[in-house]
Design a protein around this motif. Structure first.
Motif, PDB file in Angstrom:
ATOM      1  N   ILE A 204     -25.584 116.814  83.921  1.00  0.00           N
ATOM      2  CA  ILE A 204     -26.969 117.572  84.097  1.00  0.00           C
ATOM      3  C   ILE A 204     -27.050 118.573  84.898  1.00  0.00           C
ATOM      4  O   ILE A 204     -27.557 119.632  84.760  1.00  0.00           O
TER       5      ILE A 204
ATOM      6  N   LEU B 189     -24.463 111.096  83.716  1.00  0.00           N
ATOM      7  CA  LEU B 189     -25.744 111.965  83.762  1.00  0.00           C
ATOM      8  C   LEU B 189     -25.113 113.080  84.813  1.00  0.00           C
ATOM      9  O   LEU B 189     -25.562 114.478  84.541  1.00  0.00           O
TER      10      LEU B 189
ATOM     11  N   GLN C 176     -25.137 104.439  81.387  1.00  0.00           N
ATOM     12  CA  GLN C 176     -25.983 105.609  80.977  1.00  0.00           C
ATOM     13  C   GLN C 176     -26.282 106.399  82.006  1.00  0.00           C
ATOM     14  O   GLN C 176     -26.160 107.630  82.001  1.00  0.00           O
TER      15      GLN C 176
ATOM     16  N   LEU D 227     -27.644 117.996  76.622  1.00  0.00           N
ATOM     17  CA  LEU D 227     -28.700 117.971  77.682  1.00  0.00           C
ATOM     18  C   LEU D 227     -29.409 119.334  77.699  1.00  0.00           C
ATOM     19  O   LEU D 227     -30.679 119.358  78.034  1.00  0.00           O
TER      20      LEU D 227
END
Length: 181
Positions: free
Chosen positions: A135, A131, A127, A165
């Protein structure tokens, strides 16, 4: 160590899994991370195709920007991280300006301390590996658009990493603003 590597620019057939790559040495401001998970982004295949040759590091390249893993060695000036810390981040400070020759698609990668964060306990390695670059792109896009309270935004294709996001940033901002009234 095992790593994905390419020696020339081109299609996916230029990418080879090797088992004799050297474990990277670290500088004083870096940590050596044992990679548990890494993500692939559009910049990875564009780089492999040679779109950024003018600013790329020399070939051969071990690709990969996003990483999640465990710190196994720290440089002499590293103060905020220690061996055993679970971390995640983007191994390149700037995606297209001299990306590293040795990225995250390997068993180990060397990363500057300032580019890493501690992995949240409630997220797993896969996970958090998904990101960093997405992000960063979402946040920078909102900054460049000077997005603020009172403005509207339309997110097309919000099912991808960056779009989802942006939606989450917007949702969090609305919730925070509503709660502060």
């Amino acid at each position: 160590m095992k790593a994905w590597k390419y020696d020339e620019y081109g299609g996916v057939d230029t990418l080879k899994l090797i088992s004799d790559a050297a474990v990277p040495e670290i500088n004083d401001d870096q940590v050596l991370v044992r990679v548990v998970a890494a993500a692939l982004n559009p910049v990875d295949f564009k780089r492999r195709l040679g779109y950024f040759q003018a600013t790329d590091s020399p070939l051969p390249v071990i690709p990969g920007y996003d990483v999640a893993g465990v710190v196994v060695r720290v440089g002499n000036t590293v103060k905020g991280l220690k061996e055993g810390d679970e971390v995640y981040g983007d191994v390149n400070e700037k995606a297209l300006e001299g990306p590293k020759q040795f990225g995250s698609l390997a068993e180990y990668t060397a990363v500057e301390e300032k580019l890493l964060a501690l992995k949240p306990k409630n997220l797993d390695f896969v996970q958090v590996a998904a990101l960093p670059l997405a992000i960063e792109t979402a946040y920078e896009g909102l900054e460049r658009a000077d997005f603020c309270e009172g403005k509207s935004i339309l997110v097309l294709n919000g099912a991808g990493g960056v779009g989802s996001l942006v939606i989450q940033f917007f949702t969090c901002r609305v919730e925070v603003n509503t709660q502060s009234r």
